[in-house]
Scaffold this motif. Structure first.
Motif: not given
Length: 249
Positions: A54-55, A127, A149-151, A75, A48
């Motif tokens: 993000d995770g 996510v 990833s959030g993107s 998460r 990360v």
């Protein structure tokens, strides 16, 4: 930030020999003084820090389902458990093929077609992209390193090299565990084995209750876990503890 974007000027963050050396140094620093049982979680945290994700989670291959070993946060842990519960998702494809799965945007139709329920649940947690890498090789895949990833977006060539480096270090750490880390009273592997045994025991009980085969019983257990909003292990514990039956009695 989209994976592959540079936060400061358009070029790949940390690309080149110097960037790779910095990644190696960051991994070494992250593992400094770590006990064997701490290595997987430490490497998830390093992933990360080094990559635009993000995770991260790591799961080991099991006879019937992957077993979550470590995660960078709640998460990531939930997404790893979700894949195990559903029997679906990028992690499962990697375990079958030994090849990486780079799902750059879960909102794309092809991802929704491949993993409809997993995609719906993952998008619900925020996510948008999953990069699942094998631990081992195409011939012998012992588990997966999953990056979330959030993107939406792709990993650059340099970022992919770093991700593969992390997967290689994770594989080496798992293969080179000292014998005392496998001790039944001390080792984290013994806990995973106990979890796996509970699932197998629950599957056997469901087979006896319904008169079905192992695959059908596991599917019933997974479906029940998903319907209750629990992990497949939690559902298995209920079955083994006689709090849940699958017949009419």
């Amino acid at each position: 930030m989209r994976p592959g974007d540079d936060p400061g000027g358009g070029q790949d963050r940390g690309a080149g020999t110097g960037g790779y050396a910095r990644a190696v140094g960051a991994i070494a620093a992250g593992l400094r003084d770590a006990e064997p049982a701490q290595v997987p979680e430490r490497l998830c945290a390093v992933a990360v820090d080094l990559l635009p994700v993000d995770g991260a989670s790591v799961s080991l291959r099991g006879d019937s389902m992957p077993l979550q070993l470590a995660a960078s946060g709640a998460r990531a842990a939930r997404l790893a458990q979700l894949q195990a519960t559903l029997g679906d998702g990028p992690c499962h494809h990697v375990l079958k093929t030994g090849a990486p799965v780079l799902a750059r945007d879960l909102a794309d139709d092809d991802c929704a077609d491949r993993w409809p329920v997993f995609v719906q649940q993952a998008l619900g947690t925020g996510v948008r992209a999953v990069y699942a890498l094998p631990l081992g090789s195409t011939a012998v895949c012992v588990g997966t390193l999953d990056l979330y990833s959030g993107s939406p977006g792709v990993l650059s060539a340099h970022q992919m090299h770093v991700a593969l480096l992390l997967a290689g270090v994770m594989t080496g750490a798992l293969m080179d565990l000292p014998h005392d880390a496998r001790d039944a009273d001390k080792g984290w592997l013994s806990g995973l084995a106990a979890d796996h045994d509970r699932v197998h025991q629950a599957v056997g009980m469901i087979m006896a209750q319904l008169g079905v085969g192992a695959d059908e019983a596991l599917a019933r257990l997974r479906g029940d876990a998903f319907a209750q909003g629990v992990t497949v292990l939690e559902a298995a514990v209920d079955v083994v503890s006689h709090r849940r039956r699958f017949d009419s009695r």
